[in-house]
Scaffold this motif. Structure first.
Motif: not given
Length: 351
Positions: A337-351
């Protein structure tokens, strides 16, 4: 960024549809003019065009190899940052103790020191990825209309580096880092100063201090390698000339291709006048295919020249940095709960 699924032929066609439409317009205009007007004299032999095409193929191949080399080197550098960051987190947790302390401190204070060093490292990664995402004059791939239409922007575009590193460091550290042009280097300097202070108190053994300083040295080396790729573009004379050579070939190609198909049509007319008369129109699909291949290969090379620009083919440094943060904070004992989530994948693409 990194594309999780391979491009389909349809996706590639959509990505290049504007240029394909231009190729279609060019060849339709040429064939129409050749079919309805008496311009059979307007042609060039295949020999010089073949030489140009061969030269263009070589330079495009060289460009693509060089661009892939830059991407692969960038990925290896950030792979090194992953490994060195984990090493740093492990060393900090095990080497900050009261074993050699002149005046032992409470366990809570030891934990506080460990957390401060770990969080400052996360701030360093955050500042580094922001620096890598900063726009450079030669980075133009993201501005192309077929890239903008997807609305795929890296996380760094939504928040400033000043705000992004603020939760990880003290107010004084934040003020110091923001006063420097190279904020990531300033944060590593603060790390070294902090370790020196702990060494002087005996909280870090001298040998352990040297080990930790060696890790900081490795981080500085990896940072410098990453900055080298970011700040030194693929040589403009190669990139620009390749682009011009490709377009020269594409624009000259109809002058040889259309007359060739017209001559073949005249030969066919002896057996079948209908097919022979309209055979010249087959130039259109053949030209579009050849021009599309040359242009797409050249564009792929241009897309890979800047591996930190923030496009679909770049190294996913945001995802890598956030993954390291999650690992380090989990090993500090923090809850999910304290740790931020991984950045979301958009259009099957990682940033």
């Amino acid at each position: 960024m990194h594309i999780k699924k391979r491009y389909t032929a349809f996706q590639m066609a959509v990505w290049t549809r504007f240029e394909t439409s231009l190729f279609l317009f060019i060849i339709v205009a040429w064939v129409t003019a050749y079919f309805f007007l008496d311009i059979s004299w307007l042609k060039i032999p295949w020999t010089p065009l073949a030489l140009i095409g061969t030269a263009v193929a070589f330079v495009i191949g060289f460009q693509n190899n060089a661009a892939y080399g830059r991407i692969w080197e960038a990925r290896k550098i950030w792979g090194g940052i992953v490994n060195t960051s984990r090493t740093f987190g492990m060393y900090v947790q095990d080497m900050i103790t009261n074993e050699h302390a002149k005046t032992p401190i409470k366990d809570e204070e030891l934990t506080k020191e460990i957390k401060a060093l770990t969080y400052r490292h996360i701030a360093w990664m955050t500042a580094l990825r922001h620096a890598m995402r900063a726009s450079k004059p030669w980075e133009t791939t993201a501005k192309h209309k077929t890239n903008r239409e997807w609305g795929m922007l890296p996380p760094e575009s939504d928040i400033s580096v000043e705000e992004d590193i603020k939760p990880y460091i003290s107010e004084s550290d934040h003020e110091y880092a923001m006063s420097k042009n190279n904020k990531q280097t300033a944060l590593l300097y603060l790390q070294s100063h902090h370790l020196k202070t702990l060494k002087e108190k005996g909280i870090i053994w001298e040998f352990a201090f040297l080990q930790l300083e060696g890790v900081l040295e490795e981080l500085l080396t990896l940072q410098g390698k990453s900055e080298r790729i970011k700040n030194f573009p693929y040589p403009r004379h190669f990139a620009t000339l390749n682009h011009f050579f490709m377009w020269i070939f594409v624009l000259l190609l109809p002058l040889a291709l259309v007359p060739q198909f017209a001559e073949i049509g005249m030969e066919i007319s002896n057996q079948n006048s209908l097919i022979g008369t309209y055979f010249i129109w087959l130039t259109i699909p053949f030209y579009v295919i050849v021009a599309w291949i040359f242009h797409t290969m050249e564009r792929i090379g241009r897309t890979g020249e800047n591996p930190f620009e923030g496009t679909a083919n770049d190294v996913p440094i945001s995802t890598i940095a956030r993954g390291i943060e999650i690992d380090l904070r989990q090993n500090l004992g923090e809850s999910l709960d304290e740790i931020p989530e991984q950045f979301p994948v958009k259009h099957d693409t990682q940033f």
